[in-house]
Design an enzyme around this catalytic site. Structure first.
Site, PDB file in Angstrom:
ATOM      1  N   THR A   1       1.121  -1.393  -0.270  1.00 37.08           N
ATOM      2  CA  THR A   1      -0.410  -0.628  -0.111  1.00 37.08           C
ATOM      3  C   THR A   1       0.699   1.149  -0.282  1.00 37.08           C
ATOM      4  O   THR A   1       1.879   0.497   0.691  1.00 37.08           O
ATOM      5  CB  THR A   1      -1.458   0.406   1.328  1.00 37.08           C
ATOM      6  OG1 THR A   1      -1.427  -1.582   1.221  1.00 37.08           O
ATOM      7  CG2 THR A   1      -1.321   1.492   1.455  1.00 37.08           C
TER       8      THR A   1
ATOM      9  N   VAL B   1     -12.076  -5.571   1.363  1.00 37.66           N
ATOM     10  CA  VAL B   1     -12.559  -4.206   2.518  1.00 37.66           C
ATOM     11  C   VAL B   1     -10.601  -4.506   3.614  1.00 37.66           C
ATOM     12  O   VAL B   1     -11.316  -4.919   4.397  1.00 37.66           O
ATOM     13  CB  VAL B   1     -13.060  -3.062   2.363  1.00 37.66           C
ATOM     14  CG1 VAL B   1     -13.023  -1.740   2.968  1.00 37.66           C
ATOM     15  CG2 VAL B   1     -14.279  -3.264   1.487  1.00 37.66           C
TER      16      VAL B   1
ATOM     17  N   THR C   1      -0.004   0.779   6.819  1.00 37.07           N
ATOM     18  CA  THR C   1       0.493  -0.403   5.525  1.00 37.07           C
ATOM     19  C   THR C   1       0.320  -1.476   6.553  1.00 37.07           C
ATOM     20  O   THR C   1       0.824  -1.282   7.149  1.00 37.07           O
ATOM     21  CB  THR C   1       1.785  -0.223   4.381  1.00 37.07           C
ATOM     22  OG1 THR C   1       3.078   0.068   5.111  1.00 37.07           O
ATOM     23  CG2 THR C   1       1.600   1.766   3.667  1.00 37.07           C
TER      24      THR C   1
HETATM   25  N1  GLY Z   1      -3.421  -2.374   4.205  1.00 38.68           N
HETATM   26  C1  GLY Z   1      -4.097  -2.333   2.860  1.00 38.68           C
HETATM   27  C2  GLY Z   1      -4.462  -3.467   2.976  1.00 38.68           C
HETATM   28  O1  GLY Z   1      -4.857  -5.012   3.913  1.00 38.68           O
HETATM   29  O2  GLY Z   1      -5.198  -3.536   2.442  1.00 38.68           O
END
Ligand code: GLY
Length: 402
Positions: free
Chosen positions: A246, A275, A297
């Site tokens: 991310t 999500v 992230t």
């Molecule tokens: N941190 C990104 C996700 O887990 O989708």
């Protein structure tokens, strides 16, 4: 190595102080004592940082200049953050964000993003968006042009098209081949996770050995990857350890205005519609113009359960340095598994924080990052150049038998 200790905490705090000019804090109790009533005692008032400054996850280091140019020409802090992450979203070689991101289990790239604008205290986000590349800008469009904060799924795609965003196939050949290799490996998400009593531990090393012994799979892997050793190695890497890469980016200008964004293709091979934390205001991103901002992230499921972004900003409001606030958020993640390194060793989480004075910090659950041979780092641009800085670490070494 032993669990992060009171002494180590003090040392990491000092390391963060050197990097970011922050004060250190002392913990009144340690994770080893099993207590969840930890108390942090500020030792000094936060030092002044440098402004303007931008920080991001390490994968944004080459992109921060774009945002810094905007800040230096008097542009808006959210425009700067979005401009920086757009460089990464557009990059087909980054398989964790935007175009070229690794897909869900159906082979569809689904993107999540959020933005928060400190000066106007507004937010926008989108989740599970298909066929639209620049979802950070889309989240900003939700913020600016609708009466909503979050739009998801096909509604978000249709909203994007109506707003003039280009629709495109986000799956590159590289990502398509790796997805096919993952399908051939028969991996799947339809089983209980590490927070379930039904979870069964099987180390990455043992699973790697299983695949190595599986001749039919090896032949199929080679065929899918056109016998390209680099592609086969990358496919095995992401089959064994599905990435949650991310980019989070936070920007503060010379006036102390702050904004941020987080954008991702989420967990590879996820169930369609999954999500993560990135579009969740308060988890993958939180900004309060009076205090600062924070983002994350790594494995979003773990961050969502502790509302990391909001937690960190609230701790900074009470005087904690960005580095220490990130470490405290990691403490809450680790506490959710009673510091069981076998379970915690199945994922990474990083937190990033920047206060409105320009003081910044970041902490990683493990001292080494996504690359097990390299220290976890984050990117900082203080107006001169973008560079990588070592994160504070919660644990020294990755746990269990990973
Ligand atoms: N941190 C990104 C996700 O887990 O989708």
């Amino acid at each position: 190595m032993s669990l992060w200790s009171r002494r180590r905490f003090f040392l990491t705090s000092l390391a963060g102080t050197a990097a970011a000019g922050t004060p250190s804090l002392l913990r009144a109790s340690t994770p080893e004592d099993g207590s969840d009533a930890d108390v942090f005692v500020p030792q000094s008032a936060p030092a002044k940082g440098k402004r303007p400054v931008m920080i991001s996850s390490a994968n944004g280091v080459h992109a921060l200049q774009k945002g810094m140019d905007i800040l230096k020409s008097g542009g808006d802090t959210l425009d700067a953050a979005v401009a920086a992450v757009t460089v990464v979203e557009d990059d087909p070689n980054d398989d964790s964000v935007g175009y070229g991101g690794l897909p869900n289990e159906e082979g569809e790239v689904e993107l999540d993003a959020s933005v928060m604008h400190g000066p106007t205290r507004r937010a926008g986000s989108v989740a599970s968006v298909r066929r639209i590349k620049n979802v950070a800008r889309l989240a900003k469009t939700v913020m600016e042009r609708t009466n909503h904060t979050m739009i998801v799924g096909d509604g978000a795609r249709r909203f994007a098209v109506a707003e003039g965003f280009e629709e495109m196939n986000l799956l590159t050949e590289h990502s398509r081949k790796i997805w096919l290799a993952w399908k051939a490996s028969s991996s799947f998400n339809w089983r209980p996770g590490i927070d379930s009593p039904e979870w069964v531990s099987r180390s990455a090393a043992a699973r790697k050995e299983d695949y190595a012994q599986h001749e039919v799979f090896q032949e199929r892997l080679a065929m899918i990857c056109d016998h390209d050793p680099a592609l086969m190695a990358r496919a095995m890497e992401v089959i064994l350890d599905p990435p949650t890469g991310t980019i989070n980016c936070l920007a503060v200008n010379d006036k102390g205005e702050i904004s941020g964004t987080t954008t991702t293709s989420g967990l590879s091979w996820k169930i369609s519609g999954r999500v993560g934390d990135s579009p969740i205001i308060g988890a993958g991103l939180y900004v309060d113009g009076d205090v600062g901002g924070a983002g994350s992230t790594g494995k979003g499921e773990e961050n969502i359960k502790i509302s990391g972004g909001h937690t960190i900003v609230e701790m900074m409001r009470k005087g904690m340095s960005p580095n220490d606030a990130c470490l405290e958020a990691l403490h809450r993640v680790a506490r959710n598994y009673n510091n069981d390194k076998k379970k915690l060793g199945t994922f990474h989480v990083y937190f990033y924080a920047l206060n409105k004075d320009g003081v910044h910090g970041s902490a990683s659950l493990w001292r080494n990052g996504y690359d097990p041979n390299k220290r976890a780092k984050y990117a900082v641009h203080d107006g001169t150049e973008g560079k990588l800085v070592e994160c504070a670490a919660y644990f020294d070494e990755i746990g269990g038998d990973q």
